[in-house]
Scaffold this active site. Structure first.
Site, mmCIF file in Angstrom:
data_model
loop_
_atom_site.group_PDB
_atom_site.id
_atom_site.type_symbol
_atom_site.label_atom_id
_atom_site.label_comp_id
_atom_site.label_asym_id
_atom_site.label_seq_id
_atom_site.Cartn_x
_atom_site.Cartn_y
_atom_site.Cartn_z
ATOM 1 N N ASN A 59 0.865 -1.194 -0.009
ATOM 2 C CA ASN A 59 0.008 0.222 0.146
ATOM 3 C C ASN A 59 0.736 1.121 -0.111
ATOM 4 O O ASN A 59 2.037 1.200 0.515
ATOM 5 C CB ASN A 59 -0.914 -0.041 1.198
ATOM 6 C CG ASN A 59 -2.253 -0.710 1.115
ATOM 7 O OD1 ASN A 59 -2.999 -0.514 0.301
ATOM 8 N ND2 ASN A 59 -2.574 -1.788 1.897
ATOM 9 N N LYS A 84 -17.784 1.360 8.626
ATOM 10 C CA LYS A 84 -16.584 0.760 9.231
ATOM 11 C C LYS A 84 -16.657 0.805 10.684
ATOM 12 O O LYS A 84 -16.423 -0.006 11.400
ATOM 13 C CB LYS A 84 -15.425 1.628 8.626
ATOM 14 C CG LYS A 84 -14.550 0.556 7.616
ATOM 15 C CD LYS A 84 -13.369 1.335 7.083
ATOM 16 C CE LYS A 84 -13.491 1.377 5.637
ATOM 17 N NZ LYS A 84 -12.463 1.822 4.740
HETATM 18 O O1 C5P Z 1 -11.456 -2.155 5.952
HETATM 19 P P1 C5P Z 1 -10.297 -0.942 5.984
HETATM 20 O O2 C5P Z 1 -9.067 -1.675 5.616
HETATM 21 O O3 C5P Z 1 -10.957 -0.093 5.085
HETATM 22 O O4 C5P Z 1 -10.139 -0.466 7.410
HETATM 23 C C1 C5P Z 1 -9.338 0.631 7.721
HETATM 24 C C2 C5P Z 1 -8.913 0.437 9.186
HETATM 25 O O5 C5P Z 1 -8.763 -1.058 9.409
HETATM 26 C C3 C5P Z 1 -7.681 1.245 9.450
HETATM 27 O O6 C5P Z 1 -7.782 1.455 10.928
HETATM 28 C C4 C5P Z 1 -6.624 -0.126 9.265
HETATM 29 O O7 C5P Z 1 -5.430 0.084 10.126
HETATM 30 C C5 C5P Z 1 -7.366 -1.316 9.716
HETATM 31 N N1 C5P Z 1 -7.150 -2.685 9.356
HETATM 32 C C6 C5P Z 1 -6.647 -3.587 10.005
HETATM 33 N N2 C5P Z 1 -6.254 -4.813 9.442
HETATM 34 C C7 C5P Z 1 -6.696 -5.028 8.201
HETATM 35 C C8 C5P Z 1 -7.120 -3.912 7.291
HETATM 36 C C9 C5P Z 1 -7.510 -2.658 7.936
HETATM 37 O O8 C5P Z 1 -6.432 -3.333 11.012
HETATM 38 N N3 C5P Z 1 -6.395 -6.201 7.466
#
Ligand code: C5P
Length: 414
Positions: A211, A338
């Site tokens: 990313n 979320k």
């Molecule tokens: O679902 P999404 O990836 O958009 O959510 C973002 C949030 O979830 C951020 O706070 C990110 O650090 C956390 N996250 C996580 N583990 C993942 C994906 C996202 O802790 N595999």
């Protein structure tokens, strides 16, 4: 453990008074409170107690001479001065107070005090007549005026057999006084875990899926949380950033490693802040050799990674959770979804695409989100929201933690 002394670097200056033997116990008690202690002894102190005692207790060589080339090469007086968060002189004799007050720098202890930006505290111990002498009181007054903290003294039976003011404070009182010097933060003593940066998911030994994330937001939050007295664990993906002072950093590369690092320490955390841009998928199989280029289409099968934040929020005793939502459109709606789906306490949303169209603003405002020093956030929780305008991530981090502290204490007080 006394949270406000956790990870603090303390120089204990021991001067030549009969109370010097009590400083040996003080080393241990400060360590018990989580501090690292290094000892400087004046030459008179060594007439009362040996450096070996302090070396054995502190685990470090004792510093005694300003003009010792060997000691200066190991950790010189300027380095010591920079290392310290606090210089505590206990016992502080009438002579050492006079020398400090007049700005002398001809022994190691005085030189370090003069060269240090750390807090300085003195715990006087002397005969009661010396203590009440005008010169001693004048010296104390001028030290206090220049910001030196004065701990004690106590009154009672003195080593000379007389009764009066001039006894060194008890070890426990000294530790307490030291911790008070640091316990002024909004998040004092809270254990906060922060994930930061991207994760890299290997395809083969040289390629990965990742990313766009610099880790700056997470590191800025770590620094701001430490400033506010929190005990911070930072779980960092592959980033090129300096570790904030006093924070425990664990480096990881993949989402699975980040998941493991978080879960192994999450039980003891009060707050979990997930700023990491975790890769949602990883190659199902990592090729052991570099994939050779051909003209054919290449398919890579992906498996979903665990959602670390969601898992943390679903624990039976979850910490207070703050998530991030980097979105390109419908920022608020996606973020609210979320917040609900992951059962978070708070979420900070930001737009990661180009934000503005006007020419004048584009220079600064486009510079936002991933890989930038700047950001703007919309902070949302169950029944409230606040907008944090475009600003440096360091500044945003402080504002965000102020909101978090309010929400955290509101939740834990009900
Ligand atoms: O679902 P999404 O990836 O958009 O959510 C973002 C949030 O979830 C951020 O706070 C990110 O650090 C956390 N996250 C996580 N583990 C993942 C994906 C996202 O802790 N595999």
């Amino acid at each position: 453990m006394n949270a406000s002394l956790h990870n603090k670097n303390i120089i204990l200056g021991v001067c030549g008074g009969i109370a010097a033997y009590k400083s040996a116990d003080l080393v241990r008690r400060l360590q018990d409170a989580g501090a690292q202690v290094r000892v400087i002894m004046t030459s008179a102190a060594m007439e009362f107690i040996t450096p070996l005692t302090f070396q054995a207790l502190s685990g470090y060589p004792v510093h005694t001479d300003l003009l010792d080339t060997e000691a200066e090469a190991a950790m010189g007086h300027i380095e010591l001065a920079r290392w310290a968060d606090l210089v505590l002189i206990a016992p502080a004799t009438a002579n050492s107070l006079a020398r400090l007050a007049s700005g002398r720098a001809d022994d190691l202890l005085c030189a370090v005090c003069l060269a240090s930006k750390a807090k300085i505290a003195v715990a006087p111990a002397m005969n009661h007549v010396m203590w009440s002498a005008d010169t001693t009181q004048n010296n104390l007054h001028s030290l206090s005026e220049s910001g030196v903290e004065i701990f004690g003294p106590d009154a009672g039976l003195q080593a000379c057999g007389e009764v009066g003011e001039g006894r060194l404070l008890d070890t426990e009182q000294l530790v307490h006084a030291c911790s008070n010097l640091f316990s002024r933060g909004l998040l004092q003593g809270l254990k906060i875990m922060i994930t930061a940066g991207p994760t890299f998911e290997p395809i083969d030994p040289v390629r990965y899926i990742g990313n766009r994330s610099s880790g700056r937001m997470g590191f800025a939050i770590a620094e701001a949380a430490i400033e506010q007295g929190a005990i911070v664990s930072l779980i960092a993906g592959p980033v090129h950033l300096t570790t904030p002072q006093h924070c425990q950093r664990t480096d990881v590369e993949t989402a699975l490693q980040m998941h493991q690092a978080v879960m192994s320490q999450i039980a003891e955390q009060d707050v979990f802040i997930a700023t990491a841009a975790v890769a949602d998928y990883r190659p199902h199989q990592v090729q052991l050799q570099k994939i050779k280029k051909t003209t054919d289409k290449l398919n890579i099968s992906l498996s979903p990674n665990p959602d670390i934040l969601k898992e943390v929020a679903a624990l039976s005793k979850p910490p207070f959770t703050l998530g991030f939502a980097a979105e390109t459109e419908n920022v608020k709606d996606h973020a609210l979804l979320k917040l609900k789906n992951k059962k978070l306490n708070m979420i900070a949303a930001n737009r990661v695409a180009h934000m503005v169209t006007t020419h004048e603003e584009s220079q600064t405002k486009q510079d936002s989100g991933f890989n930038s020093e700047y950001n703007a956030l919309q902070v949302l929780w169950k029944d409230g929201e606040l907008i944090l305008e475009h600003a440096r991530k360091t500044q945003l981090a402080r504002q965000l933690l102020t909101i978090l502290a309010n929400r955290y204490y509101e939740k834990t007080s009900t």
